[in-house]
Design a protein around this motif. Structure first.
Motif, PDB file in Angstrom:
ATOM      1  N   VAL B 113      21.464  29.030 -37.322  1.00  0.00           N
ATOM      2  CA  VAL B 113      21.354  30.338 -36.693  1.00  0.00           C
ATOM      3  C   VAL B 113      22.526  30.440 -35.721  1.00  0.00           C
ATOM      4  CG1 VAL B 113      19.922  31.816 -35.254  1.00  0.00           C
ATOM      5  CG2 VAL B 113      18.859  30.225 -36.840  1.00  0.00           C
ATOM      6  N   TYR B 117      22.908  35.907 -33.623  1.00  0.00           N
ATOM      7  CA  TYR B 117      21.560  35.517 -34.010  1.00  0.00           C
ATOM      8  C   TYR B 117      21.034  34.406 -33.105  1.00  0.00           C
ATOM      9  CZ  TYR B 117      22.283  38.172 -38.282  1.00  0.00           C
ATOM     10  OH  TYR B 117      22.514  39.182 -39.176  1.00  0.00           O
ATOM     11  N   LEU B 120      20.059  35.887 -29.863  1.00  0.00           N
ATOM     12  CA  LEU B 120      18.781  36.590 -29.928  1.00  0.00           C
ATOM     13  C   LEU B 120      17.619  35.606 -30.018  1.00  0.00           C
ATOM     14  CD1 LEU B 120      19.812  39.578 -32.181  1.00  0.00           C
ATOM     15  CD2 LEU B 120      19.425  39.570 -29.730  1.00  0.00           C
ATOM     16  N   LEU B 121      17.862  34.469 -30.658  1.00  0.00           N
ATOM     17  CA  LEU B 121      16.823  33.432 -30.718  1.00  0.00           C
ATOM     18  C   LEU B 121      16.497  32.945 -29.304  1.00  0.00           C
ATOM     19  CD1 LEU B 121      15.174  31.528 -32.709  1.00  0.00           C
ATOM     20  CD2 LEU B 121      16.991  29.878 -32.358  1.00  0.00           C
TER      21      LEU B 121
ATOM     22  N   PHE C  31      25.449  47.947 -36.660  1.00  0.00           N
ATOM     23  CA  PHE C  31      25.818  46.546 -36.853  1.00  0.00           C
ATOM     24  C   PHE C  31      26.359  46.323 -38.266  1.00  0.00           C
ATOM     25  CE2 PHE C  31      25.184  42.210 -38.193  1.00  0.00           C
ATOM     26  CZ  PHE C  31      25.756  41.516 -37.141  1.00  0.00           C
ATOM     27  N   VAL C  37      26.801  44.800 -31.921  1.00  0.00           N
ATOM     28  CA  VAL C  37      25.386  44.817 -31.561  1.00  0.00           C
ATOM     29  C   VAL C  37      25.228  45.752 -30.376  1.00  0.00           C
ATOM     30  CG1 VAL C  37      23.455  43.450 -30.781  1.00  0.00           C
ATOM     31  CG2 VAL C  37      25.059  42.484 -32.391  1.00  0.00           C
ATOM     32  N   PHE C  39      23.804  46.943 -27.443  1.00  0.00           N
ATOM     33  CA  PHE C  39      22.838  46.574 -26.407  1.00  0.00           C
ATOM     34  C   PHE C  39      22.420  47.772 -25.552  1.00  0.00           C
ATOM     35  CE2 PHE C  39      23.801  42.313 -27.547  1.00  0.00           C
ATOM     36  CZ  PHE C  39      22.744  41.560 -27.104  1.00  0.00           C
ATOM     37  N   LEU C 225      15.120  45.290 -26.969  1.00  0.00           N
ATOM     38  CA  LEU C 225      14.593  44.051 -27.544  1.00  0.00           C
ATOM     39  C   LEU C 225      13.787  44.318 -28.806  1.00  0.00           C
ATOM     40  CD1 LEU C 225      13.534  42.006 -24.409  1.00  0.00           C
ATOM     41  CD2 LEU C 225      15.374  41.531 -26.001  1.00  0.00           C
ATOM     42  N   PHE C 228      15.985  44.852 -31.693  1.00  0.00           N
ATOM     43  CA  PHE C 228      16.534  43.601 -32.215  1.00  0.00           C
ATOM     44  C   PHE C 228      15.527  42.865 -33.067  1.00  0.00           C
ATOM     45  CE2 PHE C 228      19.407  43.491 -28.350  1.00  0.00           C
ATOM     46  CZ  PHE C 228      20.386  44.139 -29.049  1.00  0.00           C
ATOM     47  N   ILE C 232      16.212  42.135 -37.077  1.00  0.00           N
ATOM     48  CA  ILE C 232      16.372  40.757 -37.524  1.00  0.00           C
ATOM     49  C   ILE C 232      15.263  40.384 -38.494  1.00  0.00           C
ATOM     50  CG2 ILE C 232      16.345  38.365 -36.774  1.00  0.00           C
ATOM     51  CD1 ILE C 232      18.037  39.168 -34.504  1.00  0.00           C
ATOM     52  N   LEU C 236      19.595  42.385 -40.560  1.00  0.00           N
ATOM     53  CA  LEU C 236      20.595  43.259 -39.940  1.00  0.00           C
ATOM     54  C   LEU C 236      21.453  43.894 -41.019  1.00  0.00           C
ATOM     55  CD1 LEU C 236      21.995  41.412 -36.791  1.00  0.00           C
ATOM     56  CD2 LEU C 236      21.334  43.801 -36.897  1.00  0.00           C
ATOM     57  N   LEU C 273       9.522  36.964 -34.747  1.00  0.00           N
ATOM     58  CA  LEU C 273      10.987  36.901 -34.804  1.00  0.00           C
ATOM     59  C   LEU C 273      11.468  35.454 -34.938  1.00  0.00           C
ATOM     60  CD1 LEU C 273      13.831  38.136 -34.405  1.00  0.00           C
ATOM     61  CD2 LEU C 273      13.510  37.806 -31.973  1.00  0.00           C
ATOM     62  N   ILE C 274      10.907  34.579 -34.120  1.00  0.00           N
ATOM     63  CA  ILE C 274      11.325  33.177 -34.147  1.00  0.00           C
ATOM     64  C   ILE C 274      11.072  32.596 -35.532  1.00  0.00           C
ATOM     65  CG2 ILE C 274      10.830  30.879 -33.217  1.00  0.00           C
ATOM     66  CD1 ILE C 274      10.221  32.302 -30.515  1.00  0.00           C
ATOM     67  N   LEU C 277      13.625  33.988 -37.994  1.00  0.00           N
ATOM     68  CA  LEU C 277      14.961  33.439 -37.751  1.00  0.00           C
ATOM     69  C   LEU C 277      15.079  32.042 -38.331  1.00  0.00           C
ATOM     70  CD1 LEU C 277      16.073  34.462 -34.164  1.00  0.00           C
ATOM     71  CD2 LEU C 277      17.215  34.929 -36.313  1.00  0.00           C
ATOM     72  N   PRO C 281      17.031  33.239 -41.768  1.00  0.00           N
ATOM     73  CA  PRO C 281      17.833  33.793 -40.674  1.00  0.00           C
ATOM     74  C   PRO C 281      18.490  35.120 -41.011  1.00  0.00           C
ATOM     75  CG  PRO C 281      18.632  31.608 -41.321  1.00  0.00           C
ATOM     76  CD  PRO C 281      17.402  31.872 -42.104  1.00  0.00           C
TER      77      PRO C 281
END
Lengths: 243, 330, 289
Positions: B113, B117, B120-121, C31, C37, C39, C225, C228, C232, C236, C273-274, C277, C281
Motif C-alpha cells: 500500500v 494510499y 490514507l491507511l 483523481f 487527491v 483534500f 474522510l 476517501f 478507496i 479510485l 477501509l482498512i 486496503l 488495495p
C-alpha cells in the motif's frame, strides 16, 4: 571453487501466457566478459531481470558461483553477489554522488560510514567521477549518470556485474572511455561482467563471449567473430540493424 | 582547517547560540511568551519525529495523531489510575506506539500500500482508534481523562507536576535531544538507507538493502518519538479528549511545520515551527484589530499557499543557502 | 427488532449510500484523470449545502430546482481553481499537493464560518415528513428523492464520459496525458473541465444531502474522510466503484447505527477501509495499477 560464475539453465518467463523468454541457457565463466545481444524485444532485459531477481522466472535455474539463486528477490540476489545497473538510470537524485555510492558500500565493514565513504571515493576515482563526488546526483549529465550507475553497483562488491545498456546514449568518445574503464575493472580487478549492449563496437571490443537472443530464445553463441558471421544472426539480427 | 570544518563550526556556533538563548528565555519571558515558546518547541519536537518517517525515509504518514494520542493516553491513564510515574508511562506509550506503528507498517509495506494510499491507511487507523477511545470508559471515553493536579508549589519533575517553566525546560530538552538524535540517525547507515529508499525504492532494493526492515525501523522510531510528545501534552494540559488528541487536524498541524520549514532537513522542523507560530500569532493580532473572526485562518491558508508556490522545498534549504551555511557556490 | 425493521434500515442505508456515492464520484473523477487527491472535497460539499440552504430560505427554491444552479456554480469554481491554482502544482510531490488543497480547504471552511457562523442549519420541506409504503417497507420520501437524484446525476456523468467528445478526450488524457498532448488536445483545458465536473458532482451531492442531514461548517473534514473511504473501497478512478463504495458505507453506517451505537458508525467505515486496503488495495472495482 572453479565452475562458471553464472550458470543459466532452461530459463523461461511467461507474462499472462506471452512467452517472453524461453529455454535460455548460457554460462558466464569466472573472470570473463559476456555480452547478451539481440534485436529489440528479444528478451534481453527480461533475462537480465530474471537473473537479478526483479521478478521470478516461470521455470529454469540460475546459479551464482555454485549457489542456487533462482527466485530470490532483488535485494537477496544483490547480497548473494550480483550488482546491476538499470537501463533507465536510477540515481538517488537528492543525494550527492558520493552518498549514492556509499549506500551500496554500507552493507560491508559493519556499516562503518567513514569506511564506506572511503570505498565510495575509490570507486568514483576509478570511474573518473572523483571530482564530482560532492555534487547532487541530479546535476550529473547522462554519461556521468551512466557511470554513477556502474559505481553504485560496484560498491556492493559484486562477484558478477550486470550492465544494462550502459553505452546507450553515449557519444563514441564517451563510449570508448566506458569500454576502457570496464576493461580495466575486468583485467585489474578480475571482475566478471555480463552486459546487454546495442553498441556493437563496444560489444566487439569488450566481450570474450557473446550470446544472441531472438524472440526470447538463444539462437547462437560464441566469440564476437563467430557470432557476427553466424548465418542465423546475420539473418535476424544484423539483417535488421545493419541491413 | 578545511572549508567544511569551518562551515560546520559556523553551524555549531549558531546552534549553541540558539540553545543558550532558549535556555535563558524563561528569565526574560512572561507567562504568555513562555506558553508560546512551549508551543513552538512542542511543534518542532513532533515535526522532527514525523520527519524521521516522511522526511528521511519518504513514507507519508497522515495519521501521526495516533501516536500522539497513544502516548498521551498511556502515560496519562497510568498516572491518573495508578500514580505511575511519567517515565514509566513514557516507556509504556513508546511500546504501544511502536506496536501500533509496526502493525500499520507491516500491513502497509507487505501489502504494497503506497503513496497516497498509505497516507490514507494511516488516517484510517488514527480515526479508528479515536472512535475506539471515545467509547472506552476506563480512559474516560468522550467525556475526557483528567490528570490529578498537585497543589504543591514546588516543581516535581519525576511526576511532571509543576510550573510552566519546568514544562518549558522539559520540552526544550526533548527538542534538543530529538535534534541530536535525528542528526545521529542521518549520519548512520540506516540514515543513508532511508534516504536511498526515499529517492528510489527500487534502486535501493537492487543495492541489497532490506527495504522492508529499514522502513519498519523508521516507522517504529518515528512512532515512539511522537508518543513522547503526546505524553508531554497529557501532563502539560492535564486533560485529554479523544476528539482532539487523535484528530486529523493534529496530524496535519504536526507535519505542517516540517513541510514549511524543509522536509528531510534537520533544522527545517524547528524553523517551520517558529515560522508557523509567528505567523499564527501575528495574524491573531492583526485579526483582533480588524475584528472579524476567521480572517486569521483565511490569511493563514493564503500564506501557506504562497510558501508552497515559491518555496516548495521549504524555507530552510533556501535560508541555509542565503546564509551560506551549505557551502553555497559563490 | 424484526425482519421488517431491518429491511427498512437496509433500504434507508442503500438510499443514503447513493448520495454518498455521488459525492465520492467527484473525488474519483478528479483523481482518476489528474492523480490529484482533492483534500478540499468536504469543504466544497459544505459550500454546496449552504448554497442550497440559501437558495431555499431566501428565494424559496426547492433543493431539486436548486441542484442545477449549485452544480453549475461549483463547476465554475472547480474550473477556475484548476486553471489558476492547481494546474501549477501538477506533478509535484504528493505532500505538497496535499498541503495546497489543505490550504484551499482552510480558506473555504473559514469563509463559510464567517458568513454562516458555527450553528447547524437545515431545511424543512413538506416532503420531509412523508413516506412511501412498499409492502412492509416504509421509505422516507426525501430519501427516495435524494437517491433518485443522485442516480440521475451519476447517469448523466456516465453519459458525458461515454458519449460526448469532451468526455472521450478527458478519458484519453487520463490514459495518456503525453499522447493526448501529442494529438493536439488542450490538456490544461480538459483538466479544468474535469475539475469542474468533479466539483459539480460534489455540488449536486451537497444539494441532495441537505434533504437528509443538517449542515454546519465543521462537517467538511468528515465529508473529506468519508469521500476517501468510499473511493478507496470502490477503487479510485472507477465510477461504478464510487457508487458501490457509497452504498457499502451507507449500509454499514445504517446497520452499525442500529445494531451497536450511532457514534461507532465511523469506526466501522474505517474498519471496512482498512480491510479493503489490505485485501484489495486498488479497491473493489479498481484496476491493478
Amino acid at each position: 571453487m572453479s565452475g562458471p560464475m553464472l550458470s543459466v539453465e532452461n530459463l523461461g518467463k511467461s507474462f499472462r501466457g506471452l512467452r517472453a523468454v524461453n529455454a535460455v541457457e548460457f554460462q558466464v565463466p569466472r573472470g570473463d566478459i559476456v555480452a547478451l545481444i539481440g534485436p529489440n524485444g528479444a528478451g534481453k532485459t527480461t533475462t537480465f531481470n530474471l537473473i537479478a531477481g526483479a521478478f521470478p522466472p516461470s521455470d529454469g535455474r540460475v546459479t551464482l558461483d555454485g549457489a542456487d539463486i533462482t527466485g530470490l528477490d532483488q535485494a537477496r540476489i544483490c547480497r548473494a553477489g550480483i550488482g546491476r545497473t538499470f537501463q533507465i538510470v536510477k540515481p538517488f537524485a537528492g543525494l550527492t554522488v558520493e552518498e549514492n555510492v556509499m549506500v551500496g558500500a554500507l552493507r560491508h565493514d559493519g556499516g562503518d560510514v567513514e569506511k564506506a565513504r572511503k570505498a565510495a571515493n575509490d570507486i568514483l576515482d576509478l570511474l573518473e567521477l572523483g571530482d564530482k563526488a560532492l555534487q547532487p546526483a541530479q546535476t550529473l549529465t547522462l554519461p556521468d549518470r551512466k557511470r554513477l550507475e556502474v559505481a553504485k553497483a560496484l560498491a556492493t562488491r559484486p562477484k558478477l556485474l550486470l550492465l544494462d545498456e550502459v553505452m546507450a546514449g553515449l557519444r563514441p568518445v564517451e563510449c570508448d572511455r566506458m569500454v576502457a574503464i570496464l576493461t580495466g575493472l575486468n583485467k585489474e580487478h578480475g571482475l566478471t561482467i555480463l552486459l546487454i549492449e546495442h553498441v556493437m563496437r563496444a560489444v566487439m571490443a569488450l566481450s570474450d563471449h557473446v550470446v544472441v537472443l531472438h524472440h526470447g530464445e538463444k539462437i547462437a553463441e560464441g566469440t564476437p567473430a563467430e557470432v557476427t558471421s553466424h548465418p542465423k544472426v546475420l539473418e535476424c539480427y544484423l539483417g535488421e540493424d545493419h541491413g | 582547517m578545511t572549508a567544511a570544518n569551518l562551515l560546520s563550526d559556523r553551524r555549531a556556533i549558531l546552534l549553541l547560540g540558539l540553545l543558550a538563548a532558549l535556555a535563558a528565555a524563561p528569565l526574560a519571558a512572561g507567562d504568555y511568551a513562555l506558553s508560546i515558546l512551549i508551543t513552538v518547541l512542542l511543534q518542532a519536537y513532533l515535526g522532527m519525529a514525523w520527519n524521521v518517517m516522511m522526511g528521511f525515509a519518504g513514507q507519508f504518514s497522515l495519521g501521526h495523531a495516533l501516536y500522539v494520542g497513544l502516548g498521551a493516553y498511556a502515560g496519562g491513564a497510568l498516572f491518573a489510575h495508578f500514580g505511575t510515574p511519567p517515565l514509566v508511562g513514557a516507556l509504556a506509550g513508546m511500546v504501544v506506539s511502536a506496536v501500533a506503528g509496526s502493525i500499520i507498517g507491516t500491513l502497509g509495506f507487505r501489502f504494497k500500500v503506497m503513496g497516497v494510499y498509505f497516507a490514507l491507511l494511516t488516517i484510517a487507523f488514527a480515526e479508528f482508534t479515536r472512535v475506539l477511545f471515545d467509547h472506552w470508559n476506563w480512559v474516560g471515553a468522550s467525556s475526557g481523562l483528567f490528570l490529578p493536579v498537585s497543589h504543591s508549589v514546588n516543581d516535581d519533575f519525576w511526576n511532571l507536576r509543576g510550573s510552566a517553566t519546568m514544562f518549558y525546560y522539559v520540552i526544550l530538552g526533548m527538542a534538543a535531544a530529538a535534534f541530536l538524535f535525528s542528526r545521529a540517525l542521518l549520519g548512520r547507515r540506516i540514515g543513508y538507507y532511508w534516504q536511498a529508499i526515499r529517492e528510489d525504492q527500487d534502486a535501493a532494493d537492487a543495492l541489497g538493502i532490506d527495504v522492508f526492515r529499514a522502513k519498519m525501523v523508521a516507522v517504529i522510531i518515528s512512532a515512539s518519538m511522537t508518543s513522547l510528545g503526546g505524553l508531554f501534552i497529557a501532563f502539560y494540559n492535564n486533560n485529554l479528549y479523544p476528539e482532539s488528541i487523535f484528530s486529523m487536524h493534529r496530524s496535519i498541524e504536526l507535519m505542517l511545520g516540517t513541510i514549511i520549514g524543509g522536509i528531510g532537513t534537520l533544522f527545517g522542523p524547528i524553523l517551520g515551527a517558529v515560522a508557523l507560530t509567528a505567523l499564527g500569532e501575528a495574524l491573531t493580532v492583526i485579526g483582533a484589530h480588524i475584528g472579524i473572526d476567521g480572517v486569521k485562518q483565511i490569511a493563514y491558508g493564503v500564506c501557506l499557499m504562497v510558501i508552497l508556490a515559491f518555496r516548495p522545498g521549504g524555507l530552510w534549504p533556501w535560508l541555509r543557502h542565503r546564509l551560506r551555511l551549505d557551502g553555497g557556490r559563490r | 427488532m424484526d425482519a421488517t425493521f431491518f429491511m427498512n434500515v437496509i433500504s434507508a442505508g442503500l438510499l443514503t449510500g447513493l448520495v454518498y456515492g455521488l459525492m465520492a464520484l467527484g473525488l474519483s473523477v478528479i483523481f482518476g484523470v489528474m492523480r490529484v487527491v482533492n483534500f478540499a472535497h468536504g469543504d466544497m460539499m459544505v459550500v454546496a449545502m449552504y448554497a442550497t440552504y440559501l437558495l431555499y430560505t431566501k428565494l424559496g427554491l426547492q433543493p431539486l430546482a436548486a441542484l442545477p444552479l449549485v452544480a453549475g456554480a461549483l463547476f465554475v469554481f472547480g474550473y477556475v481553481l484548476q486553471r489558476v491554482l492547481i494546474n501549477r502544482f501538477l506533478g509535484v510531490t504528493e505532500h505538497i499537493q496535499f498541503l495546497l488543497l489543505l490550504s484551499v480547504a482552510i480558506i473555504i471552511t473559514n469563509v463559510v464560518l464567517m458568513v454562516f457562523g458555527p450553528d447547524a442549519r437545515n431545511i424543512q420541506l413538506d416532503a420531509s415528513f412523508e413516506s412511501y409504503s412498499l409492502g412492509p417497507l416504509v421509505l422516507d420520501k426525501v430519501r427516495v428523492i435524494a437517491a433518485v437524484g443522485a442516480g440521475c446525476v451519476a447517469a448523466l456523468l456516465w453519459a458525458f464520459f461515454r458519449y460526448t467528445t469532451t468526455g472521450t478526450a478527458i478519458r484519453a488524457c487520463a490514459d495518456n496525458p503525453v499522447g493526448a498532448r501529442v494529438v493536439g488536445l488542450d490538456v490544461e483545458k480538459l483538466y479544468a473541465v474535469t475539475f469542474g465536473v468533479g466539483s459539480a458532482c460534489v455540488g449536486a451531492a451537497g444539494c441532495l444531502l441537505l434533504l437528509l442531514v443538517d449542515v454546519h461548517p465543521h462537517l467538511s473534514s468528515d465529508y473529506t474522510l468519508l469521500g476517501f473511504i468510499i473511493v478507496i473501497l470502490g477503487g479510485l478512478g472507477s465510477l461504478g466503484g464510487a457508487l458501490l463504495g457509497g452504498v457499502l458505507v451507507g449500509l454499514s453506517e445504517a446497520l452499525s447505527g442500529v445494531l451497536i451505537a450511532p457514534s461507532l458508525k465511523t469506526m466501522f467505515s474505517f474498519g471496512l477501509l482498512i480491510l479493503v486496503l489490505l485485501l484489495r488495495p486498488q479497491g473493489i472495482l479498481g484496476k491493478k495499477p
